[in-house]
Design a protein around this motif. Sequence first.
Motif, PDB file in Angstrom:
ATOM      1  N   ASN A 123       0.971  -1.604   0.372  1.00 33.85           N
ATOM      2  CA  ASN A 123      -0.003  -0.194  -0.134  1.00 33.85           C
ATOM      3  C   ASN A 123       0.972   0.927   0.046  1.00 33.85           C
ATOM      4  N   CYS A 124       2.299   1.314   0.297  1.00 38.35           N
ATOM      5  CA  CYS A 124       2.923   2.207   0.506  1.00 38.35           C
ATOM      6  C   CYS A 124       4.278   1.548   0.591  1.00 38.35           C
ATOM      7  N   ILE A 125       5.165   2.726   0.772  1.00 39.65           N
ATOM      8  CA  ILE A 125       6.366   1.769   0.562  1.00 39.65           C
ATOM      9  C   ILE A 125       7.157   1.063   2.131  1.00 39.65           C
ATOM     10  N   TRP A 126       6.595   1.705   3.686  1.00 43.79           N
ATOM     11  CA  TRP A 126       6.233   1.137   4.532  1.00 43.79           C
ATOM     12  C   TRP A 126       5.340  -0.491   4.577  1.00 43.79           C
ATOM     13  N   ASP A 127       4.337  -0.568   3.258  1.00 40.65           N
ATOM     14  CA  ASP A 127       4.013  -1.791   3.712  1.00 40.65           C
ATOM     15  C   ASP A 127       5.133  -2.664   2.291  1.00 40.65           C
ATOM     16  N   ALA A 128       5.375  -2.341   1.443  1.00 38.74           N
ATOM     17  CA  ALA A 128       6.363  -3.039   0.463  1.00 38.74           C
ATOM     18  C   ALA A 128       7.248  -3.720   1.332  1.00 38.74           C
ATOM     19  N   LEU A 129       7.846  -2.331   2.279  1.00 34.73           N
ATOM     20  CA  LEU A 129       8.848  -3.113   2.872  1.00 34.73           C
ATOM     21  C   LEU A 129       7.825  -4.623   4.344  1.00 34.73           C
ATOM     22  N   GLY A 130       7.349  -3.690   4.223  1.00 34.38           N
ATOM     23  CA  GLY A 130       6.116  -5.281   5.155  1.00 34.38           C
ATOM     24  C   GLY A 130       6.169  -6.520   5.210  1.00 34.38           C
ATOM     25  N   ILE A 131       5.870  -6.729   3.570  1.00 34.47           N
ATOM     26  CA  ILE A 131       5.267  -7.661   3.000  1.00 34.47           C
ATOM     27  C   ILE A 131       6.834  -8.791   3.023  1.00 34.47           C
ATOM     28  N   ILE A 132       7.852  -7.753   2.899  1.00 39.13           N
ATOM     29  CA  ILE A 132       9.285  -8.620   2.894  1.00 39.13           C
ATOM     30  C   ILE A 132       9.294  -8.956   4.722  1.00 39.13           C
ATOM     31  N   ALA A 133       9.300  -8.187   5.277  1.00 39.17           N
ATOM     32  CA  ALA A 133       9.060  -8.649   6.843  1.00 39.17           C
ATOM     33  C   ALA A 133       7.809  -9.888   7.153  1.00 39.17           C
ATOM     34  N   THR A 134       7.098  -9.798   6.969  1.00 37.63           N
ATOM     35  CA  THR A 134       5.752 -10.343   6.739  1.00 37.63           C
ATOM     36  C   THR A 134       5.893 -11.881   6.669  1.00 37.63           C
ATOM     37  N   LEU A 135       7.029 -11.805   5.433  1.00 42.64           N
ATOM     38  CA  LEU A 135       6.837 -13.455   4.461  1.00 42.64           C
ATOM     39  C   LEU A 135       8.695 -13.753   5.000  1.00 42.64           C
ATOM     40  N   HIS A 136       9.344 -13.043   6.067  1.00 40.70           N
ATOM     41  CA  HIS A 136      10.377 -13.727   6.707  1.00 40.70           C
ATOM     42  C   HIS A 136      10.846 -13.613   5.579  1.00 40.70           C
ATOM     43  N   ALA A 137      11.598 -12.907   4.123  1.00 43.24           N
ATOM     44  CA  ALA A 137      12.455 -13.837   3.698  1.00 43.24           C
ATOM     45  C   ALA A 137      13.623 -12.091   3.055  1.00 43.24           C
ATOM     46  N   ASP A 138      14.361 -12.432   2.502  1.00 43.16           N
ATOM     47  CA  ASP A 138      14.830 -11.577   1.264  1.00 43.16           C
ATOM     48  C   ASP A 138      14.196 -10.923   0.128  1.00 43.16           C
ATOM     49  N   GLY A 139      14.477  -9.799   0.184  1.00 39.35           N
ATOM     50  CA  GLY A 139      13.734  -9.615  -1.143  1.00 39.35           C
ATOM     51  C   GLY A 139      13.885  -8.184  -1.661  1.00 39.35           C
ATOM     52  N   ARG A 140      13.062  -7.642  -2.314  1.00 40.88           N
ATOM     53  CA  ARG A 140      13.172  -6.017  -3.067  1.00 40.88           C
ATOM     54  C   ARG A 140      12.012  -5.191  -3.367  1.00 40.88           C
ATOM     55  N   VAL A 141      11.940  -4.696  -3.341  1.00 42.35           N
ATOM     56  CA  VAL A 141      11.029  -3.576  -3.895  1.00 42.35           C
ATOM     57  C   VAL A 141      10.977  -2.729  -4.370  1.00 42.35           C
ATOM     58  N   LEU A 142      10.462  -1.951  -5.726  1.00 42.98           N
ATOM     59  CA  LEU A 142      10.648  -1.434  -6.674  1.00 42.98           C
ATOM     60  C   LEU A 142       9.333  -0.745  -6.165  1.00 42.98           C
ATOM     61  N   ALA A 143      10.098   0.972  -6.670  1.00 45.22           N
ATOM     62  CA  ALA A 143       8.788   1.657  -6.410  1.00 45.22           C
ATOM     63  C   ALA A 143       8.988   3.163  -7.112  1.00 45.22           C
ATOM     64  N   SER A 144       8.262   3.684  -7.555  1.00 45.49           N
ATOM     65  CA  SER A 144       8.460   5.093  -7.874  1.00 45.49           C
ATOM     66  C   SER A 144       8.818   6.200  -6.822  1.00 45.49           C
ATOM     67  N   CYS A 145       8.838   6.742  -7.593  1.00 43.80           N
ATOM     68  CA  CYS A 145       9.829   8.399  -6.429  1.00 43.80           C
ATOM     69  C   CYS A 145       8.171   8.875  -6.706  1.00 43.80           C
ATOM     70  N   GLY A 146       7.945   9.212  -5.471  1.00 39.84           N
ATOM     71  CA  GLY A 146       6.977   9.998  -5.292  1.00 39.84           C
ATOM     72  C   GLY A 146       7.041  11.301  -6.261  1.00 39.84           C
ATOM     73  N   SER A 147       7.804  11.935  -6.363  1.00 36.25           N
ATOM     74  CA  SER A 147       7.882  13.670  -7.275  1.00 36.25           C
ATOM     75  C   SER A 147       7.898  12.350  -8.665  1.00 36.25           C
ATOM     76  N   SER A 148       8.895  12.865  -9.143  1.00 33.06           N
ATOM     77  CA  SER A 148       9.686  12.053 -10.155  1.00 33.06           C
ATOM     78  C   SER A 148       9.200  10.852 -11.401  1.00 33.06           C
ATOM     79  N   GLY A 149       8.600  10.234 -10.282  1.00 37.65           N
ATOM     80  CA  GLY A 149       8.313   8.815 -11.176  1.00 37.65           C
ATOM     81  C   GLY A 149       9.411   7.909 -11.188  1.00 37.65           C
ATOM     82  N   GLU A 150      10.762   8.492 -10.860  1.00 41.61           N
ATOM     83  CA  GLU A 150      11.887   7.208 -11.507  1.00 41.61           C
ATOM     84  C   GLU A 150      11.322   6.112 -10.180  1.00 41.61           C
ATOM     85  N   ILE A 151      12.090   4.932 -11.800  1.00 39.76           N
ATOM     86  CA  ILE A 151      11.627   3.568 -10.525  1.00 39.76           C
ATOM     87  C   ILE A 151      12.884   3.617  -9.695  1.00 39.76           C
TER      88      ILE A 151
END
Lengths: 183, 71
Positions: A123-151
């Motif tokens: 739902n947000c960057i906190w939650d995207a990291l929370g998915i990794i925390a919930t799954l107790h695994a390594d992982g990564r988050v791809l997100a867009s900069c809130g202003s520029s939209g850059e990945i």
Amino acid sequence: MNLLTNGFVNNCGRLFGPPEQFEADSSLTAIRISSYIPAMFEDSALRLLIYDEIVRTGETPVVVTLARLVGASLDDVRASLRRMHDAHMLVLQPTGEILMANPFSAVPTPFLAEVGGRRWFGNCIWDALGIIATLHADGRVLASCGSSGEIMELSVSDGVLAGQGIVHFALPAHRWWEDIVFN
Amino acid sequence: MLLFRSEEMVDRWCRNWGLPRGAILSPATCWALAREWYHDRRDRQWRRRTVDEAHASFNRLGLTGDFWKLN
């Protein structure tokens, strides 16, 4: 070009494709179906089922699916979801379907969490990291900069986060639930 | 809660939305908060934190002050 954002716009969140169905054979998915079939299901059992279905299938279950899985009526499932919504345990859409089973989002967002080659939206960057925390695994988050939209990318390996950027919480904590979708 | 390239990008977002700057966290602190908040979300015993428990979680990560008060 921002592939992540363009993908959301052009492909309705399908840039990365729908998560493929998979067998429940990984450490991510402890299937506990047997516990979901009490004579009178409880909210807590339904809550667990929702999360396990999200992890198992990559998609948030709809009311009719939940009713079938627990052997309950649509009205009973809707009432249970409403109680959990009112208790801020999840967030419903106006239709009564689940919008957020935090940290998971039922709809595409600019916060994609990837674990073990599988993907879920946060739902947000906190939650995207929370998915990794919930799954107790390594992982990564791809997100867009809130202003520029850059990945942008944050990754977690052995519990250690790597990646650049700045996280901004716009609203103070006491206002988070005033408009949870904006927040 | 959004991720930005830089503080300048945060300020631009705040101008666009007409909002004051909120709280800035490093990605590492946000990850620590994510672990604190969500590590047990799929546990059978999970329940919503009380306000005091949530404040304790924030405090453990150095997230103090009025911004992090839930009431």
